[in-house]
Design a protein around this motif. Structure first.
Motif, PDB file in Angstrom:
ATOM      1  N   GLN A 147       0.810  -1.225   0.000  1.00 30.00           N
ATOM      2  CA  GLN A 147       0.000   0.000   0.000  1.00 30.00           C
ATOM      3  C   GLN A 147       0.840   1.271   0.000  1.00 30.00           C
ATOM      4  OE1 GLN A 147       0.386  -1.956   2.832  1.00 30.00           O
ATOM      5  NE2 GLN A 147      -0.718  -1.060   4.540  1.00 30.00           N
ATOM      6  N   PRO A 191      -7.672  -5.076  -8.912  1.00 28.50           N
ATOM      7  CA  PRO A 191      -6.551  -4.151  -9.133  1.00 28.50           C
ATOM      8  C   PRO A 191      -6.959  -2.879  -9.882  1.00 28.50           C
ATOM      9  CG  PRO A 191      -6.337  -6.094 -10.519  1.00 28.50           C
ATOM     10  CD  PRO A 191      -7.459  -6.362  -9.573  1.00 28.50           C
ATOM     11  N   GLU A 192      -8.065  -2.941 -10.645  1.00 26.00           N
ATOM     12  CA  GLU A 192      -8.527  -1.773 -11.393  1.00 26.00           C
ATOM     13  C   GLU A 192      -8.794  -0.601 -10.455  1.00 26.00           C
ATOM     14  OE1 GLU A 192     -11.891  -2.190 -14.255  1.00 26.00           O
ATOM     15  OE2 GLU A 192     -11.356  -4.310 -14.087  1.00 26.00           O
ATOM     16  N   ARG A 193      -9.464  -0.880  -9.339  1.00 23.57           N
ATOM     17  CA  ARG A 193      -9.836   0.209  -8.430  1.00 23.57           C
ATOM     18  C   ARG A 193      -8.920   0.300  -7.213  1.00 23.57           C
ATOM     19  NH1 ARG A 193     -16.341  -0.750  -8.264  1.00 23.57           N
ATOM     20  NH2 ARG A 193     -15.638  -2.792  -7.585  1.00 23.57           N
ATOM     21  N   ASP A 194      -8.321  -0.821  -6.827  1.00 24.20           N
ATOM     22  CA  ASP A 194      -7.502  -0.821  -5.609  1.00 24.20           C
ATOM     23  C   ASP A 194      -6.040  -0.470  -5.888  1.00 24.20           C
ATOM     24  OD1 ASP A 194      -9.735  -1.394  -4.249  1.00 24.20           O
ATOM     25  OD2 ASP A 194      -9.303  -3.516  -3.926  1.00 24.20           O
ATOM     26  N   THR A 195      -5.802   0.820  -6.008  1.00 24.14           N
ATOM     27  CA  THR A 195      -4.423   1.298  -6.140  1.00 24.14           C
ATOM     28  C   THR A 195      -3.793   1.271  -4.752  1.00 24.14           C
ATOM     29  OG1 THR A 195      -5.157   3.524  -5.697  1.00 24.14           O
ATOM     30  CG2 THR A 195      -5.113   2.857  -8.005  1.00 24.14           C
ATOM     31  N   PRO A 196      -2.467   1.387  -4.673  1.00 26.76           N
ATOM     32  CA  PRO A 196      -1.847   1.421  -3.338  1.00 26.76           C
ATOM     33  C   PRO A 196      -2.484   2.472  -2.421  1.00 26.76           C
ATOM     34  CG  PRO A 196      -0.151   1.178  -5.008  1.00 26.76           C
ATOM     35  CD  PRO A 196      -1.460   1.370  -5.734  1.00 26.76           C
ATOM     36  N   GLY A 203       3.279   1.512  -2.165  1.00 28.06           N
ATOM     37  CA  GLY A 203       3.813   1.545  -3.518  1.00 28.06           C
ATOM     38  C   GLY A 203       5.145   0.821  -3.668  1.00 28.06           C
ATOM     39  N   THR A 252      -1.317  -5.164  -3.932  1.00 29.72           N
ATOM     40  CA  THR A 252      -1.960  -5.004  -5.228  1.00 29.72           C
ATOM     41  C   THR A 252      -0.881  -5.192  -6.288  1.00 29.72           C
ATOM     42  OG1 THR A 252      -3.393  -3.603  -6.580  1.00 29.72           O
ATOM     43  CG2 THR A 252      -1.746  -2.457  -5.234  1.00 29.72           C
ATOM     44  N   THR A 305      -0.247  -5.657 -10.954  1.00 30.18           N
ATOM     45  CA  THR A 305      -0.875  -5.762 -12.274  1.00 30.18           C
ATOM     46  C   THR A 305      -1.828  -6.953 -12.247  1.00 30.18           C
ATOM     47  OG1 THR A 305       0.780  -7.274 -13.119  1.00 30.18           O
ATOM     48  CG2 THR A 305       1.241  -4.924 -13.381  1.00 30.18           C
TER      49      THR A 305
END
Lengths: 189, 300
Positions: free
Chosen positions: A40, A98-103, A42, A121, A123
């Motif tokens: 989370q 993963p589309e919506r759950d960015t770090p 990055g 998270t 690719t």
């Protein structure tokens, strides 16, 4: 004398009776491939970075309205009940979205429960490999302008050597006490 | 002594600036106004502290006094760019308290001739004149707000006013007690905290005290683009979520919307839901009609 011996035998076998796990035990433990994802913050992390600790792995998504927040709230209670032992346990949330759950999204979501929780998270391709090796079923279901993800609702417990030892199916009967007892038993054994 | 009212108004300015972003999210015009008001007060306090003058004395009383008057009036009248009067919240009370202390102390010190840089004049000129100016500032800014509102719709609040919802019962809601709709009693409504654009779930209990069965057939909330009743169901290992067209509440029966079962799903949240706040939910029943309830955002 014979009676005493018999009593002794019963007592001994009673003591050595195997502990009954509340979850499903994997015997022998299963060695699953290590994986690399983004946490989370990055940063690139590997599951093996947490070797030496007990890992509770849970697959979910932040837009999940019911079972995921319920599970994370339960993790929080488990952590509290474990007390000092919780330092040897890691709670990891792997996204199914993963589309919506960015770090950043993961970080804000997990912080509402416990800042020590770890979010993974990455690719879609990287995540798909992980979902596959854990046998996660995942189905995206579009509804109106949004979508939900129906998914396998299990918690996976990985021991200090990196082997999958136990899974719990999430249902209403699984109590915080059950989780804590199983965790404590795995840490002793 | 002279520094106390200056500090009080400076503090009021800091509070205005601090709450400006929050106000911006509910109505951008309010956020902008709070930022400007806060900056003006801070700037005035610094200027008057460095070099007090009669002119600045009048300006300070007019601005701070005007803001107090504007605040008082908008507790009763509907605020510009909003649908309802403002709440009597702690932040507002402290802020207005600071301004009031500042204004009153400045006037008293001026009357006693203890404000260096401010000429000693008659009470009418030292108190009456700034009071009139404050009235002009307060009422004037309110009028300007109402006047500008139709031309700046993008700066207005986008939330649907709860008081315009069918079934709105302010007395029942503010008491926080069980909301009664005919033979139905709805209680214990809570929602999960969530991020803007995200999803939340609302849980509550419906008790049917009557002799006729009823059903929850529709839900909506002004904080979400759409709302639906969903049921969580385990299909082997897989957790599935599915919309439910109706939730039956048998005569004399009780239905609990709770984790792991039924819940009201709020999708596409128009704002973040923070722990402690209360959000409106409108429930539509087949026979009993519509009712609005408030759900408290709670972290389970």
């Amino acid at each position: 004398m014979r009676l005493v011996l018999l009593a002794l035998v019963i007592a001994l076998t009673g003591c050595s009776q195997p502990y009954a796990f509340h979850g499903t035990r994997l015997e022998p433990p299963l060695t699953l491939p290590d994986f690399e994802l983004i946490n989370q913050d990055g940063q690139t992390v590997r599951l093996s970075d947490y070797r030496g600790q007990l890992i509770l792995l849970f697959f979910g998504y932040t837009h999940c309205p019911d079972v995921c927040p319920t599970t994370l709230a339960q993790f929080k209670r488990v952590r509290a009940q474990l007390g000092k032992q919780a330092e040897r346990v890691r709670f990891i949330f792997v996204t199914l979205d993963p589309e919506r759950d960015t770090p950043a999204v993961l970080k804000e979501f997990l912080a509402t429960f416990d800042p020590t929780f770890i979010g993974f998270t990455g690719t879609t391709a990287d995540l798909e490999a992980v979902w596959k090796s854990y046998g996660i079923y995942r189905e995206k279901r579009v509804e109106g302008s949004t979508y939900f993800v129906d998914h396998t609702a299990r918690i996976y417990v990985i021991d200090a050597r990196g082997n999958l030892r136990l899974t719990w199916l999430l249902d209403a009967n699984l109590s915080t006490d059950d989780l804590v007892q199983d965790i404590q038993h795995l840490m002793e054994g | 002594m002279r520094n106390v009212p200056i500090l009080a108004i400076f503090l009021a300015g800091v509070i205005h600036l601090a709450v400006a972003p929050v106000h911006y999210t509910h109505a951008p015009a309010h956020g902008i106004f709070f930022a400007l008001a806060g900056a003006a007060e801070i700037f005035w306090a610094l200027a008057f502290w460095r070099r007090p003058s009669t002119r600045l004395y009048y300006v300070g009383l007019a601005v701070a006094g005007g803001l107090v008057i504007l605040w008082a009036v908008t507790r009763v009248l509907i605020q510009p760019f909003e649908h309802e009067p403002g709440p009597l919240d702690a932040g507002g009370l402290v802020c207005k308290g600071c301004e009031l202390v500042g204004v009153v102390m400045l006037a008293i010190l001026a009357l006693q001739g203890r404000l260096s840089g401010v000429e000693k004049r008659s009470p009418l000129r030292l108190v009456g004149q700034p009071l009139a100016m404050a009235l002009v500032v307060g009422v004037g800014s309110l009028g300007m707000g109402y006047g500008l509102e139709p031309y700046l719709p993008t700066l207005a609040s986008q939330e649907e006013p709860m008081s315009e919802m069918p079934g709105y019962d302010h007395a029942a809601l503010s008491s926080g007690a069980t909301v009664t709709l005919g033979q139905l009693q709805i209680s214990g409504a809570w929602a999960r905290p969530a991020q803007m654009g995200g999803t939340s779930a609302v849980y509550l209990t419906i008790v049917n005290t009557g002799e006729q069965a009823d059903a929850l057939v529709d839900v909506q909330s002004p904080v979400a683009e759409s709302a639906e009743v969903h049921e969580m169901r385990m299909d082997g290992d897989v957790m599935r979520m599915q919309p439910v067209a109706r939730v039956e509440v048998a005569a004399g029966g009780r239905v609990e919307l709770k984790p792991g079962g039924y819940h009201i799903m709020l999708m596409g949240l128009t704002r973040a839901l923070a722990v402690g706040e209360r959000i409106p939910i409108v429930l539509q029943f087949e026979h009993s009609g519509q009712v609005a309830v408030e759900a408290t955002v709670t972290s389970p």
